[in-house]
Write an enzyme that holds these catalytic residues in place. Structure first.
Site, mmCIF file in Angstrom:
data_model
loop_
_atom_site.group_PDB
_atom_site.id
_atom_site.type_symbol
_atom_site.label_atom_id
_atom_site.label_comp_id
_atom_site.label_asym_id
_atom_site.label_seq_id
_atom_site.Cartn_x
_atom_site.Cartn_y
_atom_site.Cartn_z
ATOM 1 N N ASN A 87 41.593 42.590 49.008
ATOM 2 C CA ASN A 87 41.703 42.083 47.637
ATOM 3 C C ASN A 87 42.588 40.848 47.524
ATOM 4 O OD1 ASN A 87 41.932 42.302 44.544
ATOM 5 N ND2 ASN A 87 44.045 42.600 45.227
ATOM 6 N N TYR A 154 39.608 27.314 48.455
ATOM 7 C CA TYR A 154 39.271 28.610 47.856
ATOM 8 C C TYR A 154 37.775 28.874 47.968
ATOM 9 C CZ TYR A 154 39.162 32.470 44.513
ATOM 10 O OH TYR A 154 38.989 33.702 43.921
#
Length: 247
Positions: A87, A154
């Site tokens: 996560n 990202y």
């Protein structure tokens, strides 16, 4: 006993998932850069056993020792399910390629891609003789499929994580149920961070500001309940990317 290894557990989606999973018959193995003391108290009150490691995933040279300590706390003879949830993630540095120091880009690569890759590797190795159920859930993003100005690392690390998800499923689907999960825009500190950017660094910042003011963000608690279903039920086919829109 069900065991869940969750990274980035101190806040946001990770924290909400730990709380959602907490209950009798569950052991949580939580990692985060931030303090986990309050979360340990919360999940313990809900009946779960829990262990915590304050660990910076950018220190990827320490992941082998981290996983060794985690699995020292898992009795595989008594476990029914062992699951890994990758996560943890970071958005910075934001801005066009070449704007920031190399070390900032390196940290992004380590946290978003290298760390989950090594954790998956260790998970596969350390469960080689486990006879119960195994699941891996990798948190993805719409940015893995679309290039965003200012989000080069990202976007690319999330795309890489998606491919790792596909490869793990291809190679180990006989014994590991692997899923990607796209939570969509969720009301976390990462969203706060996005809305603070200048249009020069992130051209789509107004869209994220509008989503917040119009109440269009998912809550971490809602997303955690969806992820709990992926981890515990058989609603979705392993190897597929599950999205919040599928619920």
């Amino acid at each position: 006993m069900n065991h869940f290894i969750i990274t980035g557990a101190s806040r946001g989606i990770g924290r909400s998932l730990a709380v959602a999973l907490a209950g009798p018959g569950t052991t949580l193995h939580l990692t985060a850069r931030g303090d986990l003391g309050e979360l340990l108290e919360t999940v313990s009150k809900r009946g779960a056993a829990a262990h915590a490691w304050q660990f910076d995933l950018a220190r990827t040279d320490g992941i082998t020792l981290l996983t060794e300590e985690i699995f020292d706390n898992i009795n595989q003879d008594e476990a029914g399910l062992i699951a890994l949830v990758n996560n943890a993630g970071m958005l910075q540095p934001i801005g066009p390629i070449g704007k920031h120091d190399t070390d900032q880009y390196r940290q992004n690569l380590e946290v978003n891609f290298v760390a989950p890759a090594l954790l998956m590797h260790e998970f596969v190795k350390r469960t080689a003789n486990f006879s119960g159920e195994l699941r891996v859930l990798n948190v993805s993003s719409g940015a893995s499929k679309n290039a965003y100005h200012g989000w080069s690392h990202y976007c690319s690390t999330k795309a890489g994580l998606d491919m790792l998800t596909d490869c793990l499923h291809l190679e180990h689907r006989a014994r590991i149920k692997t899923f990607g999960f796209n939570p969509g825009r969720t009301d976390t500190k990462m969203q706060d961070e996005i809305r603070e950017q200048s249009p020069e660094d992130f051209q789509y910042v107004q869209s994220f500001i509008d989503a917040k003011t119009q109440g269009k963000l998912n809550s971490p608690e809602t997303i955690a309940e969806m992820m709990k279903i992926v981890l515990l039920e058989n609603r979705f086919e392993p190897g597929k990317m599950v999205s919040a829109r599928d619920f």
